[in-house]
Write an enzyme that holds these catalytic residues in place. Structure first.
Site, PDB file in Angstrom:
ATOM      1  N   VAL A 105     -11.669   2.978   3.782  1.00 24.59           N
ATOM      2  CA  VAL A 105     -11.391   2.192   2.572  1.00 24.59           C
ATOM      3  C   VAL A 105     -10.094   1.390   2.660  1.00 24.59           C
ATOM      4  O   VAL A 105     -10.083   0.189   2.398  1.00 24.59           O
ATOM      5  CB  VAL A 105     -11.362   3.108   1.329  1.00 24.59           C
ATOM      6  N   MET A 106      -8.986   2.036   3.035  1.00 23.92           N
ATOM      7  CA  MET A 106      -7.695   1.332   3.064  1.00 23.92           C
ATOM      8  C   MET A 106      -7.675   0.227   4.122  1.00 23.92           C
ATOM      9  O   MET A 106      -7.230  -0.890   3.854  1.00 23.92           O
ATOM     10  CB  MET A 106      -6.551   2.322   3.312  1.00 23.92           C
TER      11      MET A 106
ATOM     12  N   LYS B 286      -6.412   7.832  10.786  1.00 26.79           N
ATOM     13  CA  LYS B 286      -5.886   9.075  10.229  1.00 26.79           C
ATOM     14  C   LYS B 286      -4.558   9.434  10.890  1.00 26.79           C
ATOM     15  O   LYS B 286      -4.419   9.360  12.107  1.00 26.79           O
ATOM     16  CB  LYS B 286      -6.909  10.199  10.429  1.00 26.79           C
TER      17      LYS B 286
ATOM     18  N   SER C 264       1.574   1.744  -0.351  1.00 26.63           N
ATOM     19  CA  SER C 264       1.220   2.468  -1.574  1.00 26.63           C
ATOM     20  C   SER C 264       0.454   1.566  -2.529  1.00 26.63           C
ATOM     21  O   SER C 264       0.764   0.389  -2.669  1.00 26.63           O
ATOM     22  CB  SER C 264       2.467   2.991  -2.281  1.00 26.63           C
TER      23      SER C 264
ATOM     24  N   GLY D  27      -3.130   2.656  -3.223  1.00 26.97           N
ATOM     25  CA  GLY D  27      -4.511   3.123  -3.192  1.00 26.97           C
ATOM     26  C   GLY D  27      -5.483   2.021  -2.822  1.00 26.97           C
ATOM     27  O   GLY D  27      -5.103   0.958  -2.321  1.00 26.97           O
TER      28      GLY D  27
ATOM     29  N   LYS E 207       8.372   5.940   2.003  1.00 25.45           N
ATOM     30  CA  LYS E 207       7.033   6.166   1.436  1.00 25.45           C
ATOM     31  C   LYS E 207       6.840   7.647   1.107  1.00 25.45           C
ATOM     32  O   LYS E 207       6.241   8.004   0.081  1.00 25.45           O
ATOM     33  CB  LYS E 207       5.963   5.696   2.430  1.00 25.45           C
TER      34      LYS E 207
ATOM     35  N   ASN F 279       6.094   9.286  -2.555  1.00 24.93           N
ATOM     36  CA  ASN F 279       5.016  10.227  -2.879  1.00 24.93           C
ATOM     37  C   ASN F 279       5.552  11.483  -3.553  1.00 24.93           C
ATOM     38  O   ASN F 279       4.915  12.034  -4.450  1.00 24.93           O
ATOM     39  CB  ASN F 279       4.239  10.599  -1.609  1.00 24.93           C
TER      40      ASN F 279
ATOM     41  N   GLU G 225       6.201  10.647  -7.022  1.00 24.37           N
ATOM     42  CA  GLU G 225       4.875  10.588  -7.664  1.00 24.37           C
ATOM     43  C   GLU G 225       4.425  11.988  -8.102  1.00 24.37           C
ATOM     44  O   GLU G 225       3.924  12.167  -9.220  1.00 24.37           O
ATOM     45  CB  GLU G 225       3.890   9.981  -6.662  1.00 24.37           C
TER      46      GLU G 225
END
Length: 469
Positions: A13-14, A75, A128, A130, A182, A186, A189
């Site tokens: 997806v990304m 990944k 960042s 999503g 980053k 997170n 977050e």
């Protein structure tokens, strides 16, 4: 055939959405995925666009103009190392690899060093926002060689989110700096989400607010100091009904929070650096305890405590107290996160620009919030500010709001409602403003059982006492 300007490896997806974003800004793109079916699928979706699909690493590398710019969206961990190893035989000096995965910063430091020996530039880049952010404009945090960043800067600026016309990306610093920032993003977050969930729990359990009322409260909060993406989506969540039961969907979601480990990394780094990070760390622990669902259900039938009795009087005043408690705790959480970045910058010689970091957090990313502008202004006033709580703007707020935080915690404690991150925020604030803490007794104990020595308040030197005499 003309060569493409940038390549993307990894079409999950990304990666897929970033490739589409890059192409939409006028750049030509080559793509490669280990499974060719993914590539075919993507090419169908990207029909008519300036995208070339390739089916081997060699073909992919040969399709790119030099110096090659390759965005890795695979990944994090061994898959990234394996992809880099497969690329190396085909790369040339001054080619640029951009790792856009959720990579641990120490891996980025290692790869940066290893690839530099081969003349390959490596840019560890936090992304960042999503799925939607990747497509429409994320917050981008690149770290690595500055000269290599200059070559990819036009692409990163073009695809990033924009706030007031300014791109939400800037050069963060050398080697692992981008992925480190980053990681802290997170962690912040995690803190934000836990503090919001504790606010929700008090409003629901103690004040007895319905989902509709919760929606109204959070929507109203989003118009003021708490204006942020997470408050906005929280307000939206309370409007969603479950199609099967007709209940608010949030009420049928199991209370077991998942995580990918980046919050844990943030806490581990804080421990390594000797930096207090209690709110974020407490938020990580809160997810751990939420995962112990069966054990908690069993304990709820065995362990006694206060029975929650919804408060019916002065609701509006209490709702406002929760709002103030949330904002003060949020300030403390960001103060901890930025203090951690400062400690890391000093440890690794990164020369981080905290005001610029606050600015790129304003758009595209999950923690985007209006008050980040105030953080930027604080660092404009004092670039080497030790802690945000010492800035005049934030000092005035926390001094004014601390009464509300104390009130809300007292109310929750009296009712037996767990508020670990709120409690942690207040303990941090009180500890930070206390000139003399009880650590003198700890030092005496350490010297007693382990001869670890101590310093004195009244004279210089290191001392040891024979306590058993």
């Amino acid at each position: 055939m003309s060569k493409q300007q940038i390549g993307v490896i990894g079409l999950a997806v990304m990666g897929k959405n970033l490739a589409l974003n890059i192409e939409s800004r006028g750049f030509s793109v080559s793509v490669y995925n280990r499974s060719s079916s993914k590539t075919e699928e993507f090419l169908q979706e990207a029909k008519g666009k300036n995208v070339v699909g390739t089916y081997s690493i060699e073909e992919f590398v040969q399709s790119l103009e030099t110096p090659r710019k390759i965005l890795l969206m695979v990944k994090a961990g061994t898959a990234t190392d394996a992809t880099i190893q497969s690329l190396l035989p085909h790369l040339e000096k001054d080619d640029i690899l951009i790792d856009g995965g959720n990579t641990y910063y120490k891996d980025t430091q290692r790869r940066n060093k290893e690839l530099a020996e081969s003349g390959i530039h490596f840019i560890g880049t936090g992304v960042s926002g999503g799925e939607e952010g990747a497509l429409k404009g994320p917050s981008i945090m690149p770290g690595g060689q500055k000269e290599a960043h200059e070559l990819v800067k036009p692409i990163l600026e073009a695809i990033s989110a924009k706030v007031d016309g300014e791109p939400c990306t800037t050069y963060i610093g050398p080697d692992g700096a981008g992925h480190y920032v980053k990681m802290v993003h997170n962690g912040i977050e995690y803190g934000d989400m836990q503090l919001i969930s504790e606010s929700y729990f008090i409003l629901k359990q103690v004040l007895g607010l319905s989902a509709d009322e919760l929606h109204e409260v959070f929507a109203e909060w989003n118009k003021g100091e708490l204006d942020s993406y997470l408050i906005e989506i929280t307000a939206d969540i309370f409007t969603k009904k479950d199609e099967e039961t007709g209940k608010p969907l949030v009420d049928v979601i199991l209370d077991k929070a998942g995580q990918k480990g980046t919050g844990k990394w943030t806490s581990q780094s804080a421990l390594d650096l000797g930096v207090p990070l209690p709110i974020i760390t407490e938020s990580v622990f809160a997810r751990f305890i939420s995962a112990m669902k069966e054990e908690r259900v069993k304990a709820s039938g065995l362990l006694s405590g206060p029975e929650v009795k919804p408060v019916t009087e002065n609701k509006e005043e209490l709702i406002e107290a929760v709002r103030k408690a949330l904002f003060m705790s949020k300030i403390c959480s960001y103060a901890q996160g930025f203090a951690q970045m400062k400690a890391a910058s000093e440890e690794y010689n990164w020369d981080l620009k905290y005001g610029e970091i606050a600015m790129i957090f304003r758009g595209g990313c999950i923690i985007r919030a209006a008050f980040l502008q105030k953080i930027k202004e604080a660092y404009d006033r004092e670039p080497e500010l030790d802690n945000l709580l010492l800035d005049s703007y934030f000092k005035n707020i926390v001094e004014s709001y601390q009464g509300a935080l104390r009130q809300v915690i007292s109310l929750a404690v009296a009712q037996g409602v767990p508020v670990p991150s709120f409690s942690s925020a207040l303990a941090y604030y009180d500890s930070y403003r206390t000139a003399v803490l009880p650590a003198n007794l700890i030092q005496a104990q350490r010297d007693y059982f382990g001869a670890h020595t101590y310093e004195r308040t009244d004279k210089e030197g290191i001392f040891h006492t024979e306590w058993m005499k």
